[in-house]
Design an enzyme around this catalytic site. Structure first.
Site, PDB file in Angstrom:
ATOM      1  N   GLY A 123       0.795  -1.223   0.000  1.00  0.00           N
ATOM      2  CA  GLY A 123       0.000   0.000   0.000  1.00  0.00           C
ATOM      3  C   GLY A 123       0.827   1.271   0.000  1.00  0.00           C
ATOM      4  O   GLY A 123       0.279   2.363   0.022  1.00  0.00           O
ATOM      5  N   CYS A 124       2.138   1.117  -0.012  1.00  0.00           N
ATOM      6  CA  CYS A 124       3.028   2.271  -0.076  1.00  0.00           C
ATOM      7  C   CYS A 124       3.564   2.405  -1.495  1.00  0.00           C
ATOM      8  O   CYS A 124       3.953   1.409  -2.105  1.00  0.00           O
ATOM      9  CB  CYS A 124       4.210   2.111   0.884  1.00  0.00           C
ATOM     10  SG  CYS A 124       3.741   2.091   2.619  1.00  0.00           S
ATOM     11  N   GLN A 125       3.600   3.611  -1.997  1.00  0.00           N
ATOM     12  CA  GLN A 125       4.168   3.842  -3.315  1.00  0.00           C
ATOM     13  C   GLN A 125       5.674   3.576  -3.299  1.00  0.00           C
ATOM     14  O   GLN A 125       6.226   2.999  -4.221  1.00  0.00           O
ATOM     15  CB  GLN A 125       3.883   5.268  -3.771  1.00  0.00           C
ATOM     16  CG  GLN A 125       4.314   5.550  -5.184  1.00  0.00           C
ATOM     17  CD  GLN A 125       3.901   6.952  -5.628  1.00  0.00           C
ATOM     18  OE1 GLN A 125       3.380   7.743  -4.844  1.00  0.00           O
ATOM     19  NE2 GLN A 125       4.144   7.263  -6.884  1.00  0.00           N
TER      20      GLN A 125
END
Length: 138
Positions: free
Chosen positions: A50-52
């Protein structure tokens, strides 16, 4: 984590920054203070979904049932945000982490208002993952 300030000092230091450029520089500085994460800890099971940016967080309980957090990122600002989260959860048991609401601290720092949507989502993913893992250990 001795090099990182406690929650109250974090808030004081953050409020002393004259503008958001200084605040971002302070966040980056906090990330630079994190203890290095061992190369072997950069494993898929420690990667936060969920983290870029790439974010790895390792959680372990010490002998006193206190959660020890280690982390790293390939992005300087994100690594600083990891440090902020670690400061907020410092010296907490898994139950304390599950019960602790970080949002009022972010509001005091006006942090979420100045992050890009992708960084805000990544920050939420970090917190959600830490709380989920803590709940399993509580």
């Amino acid at each position: 984590m001795a090099a990182l300030p406690d929650k109250d000092k974090l808030l004081r230091n953050f409020s002393r920054c004259a503008n958001w450029e200084e605040k971002y520089l302070y966040i980056i500085e906090l990330g630079q203070r994190l203890a290095p994460l061992a190369v072997e800890q950069h494993r898929p099971e420690n990667l936060i979904q969920g983290c870029q940016s790439q974010v790895w967080i390792v959680m372990q309980l010490d002998d006193h049932n206190v959660m020890q957090l280690q982390g790293d990122s390939d992005a300087a600002i994100v690594k600083g945000l990891i440090a902020v989260v670690f400061i907020l959860f410092h010296q907490m048991t898994p139950r304390d982490i599950v019960d602790f609401d970080v949002r009022p601290w972010f509001e005091k720092m006006a942090l979420t208002h100045h992050l890009t949507p992708s960084r805000s989502q990544g920050l939420e993913a970090m917190i959600r993952t830490i709380r989920t893992k803590a709940a399993l250990l509580a």
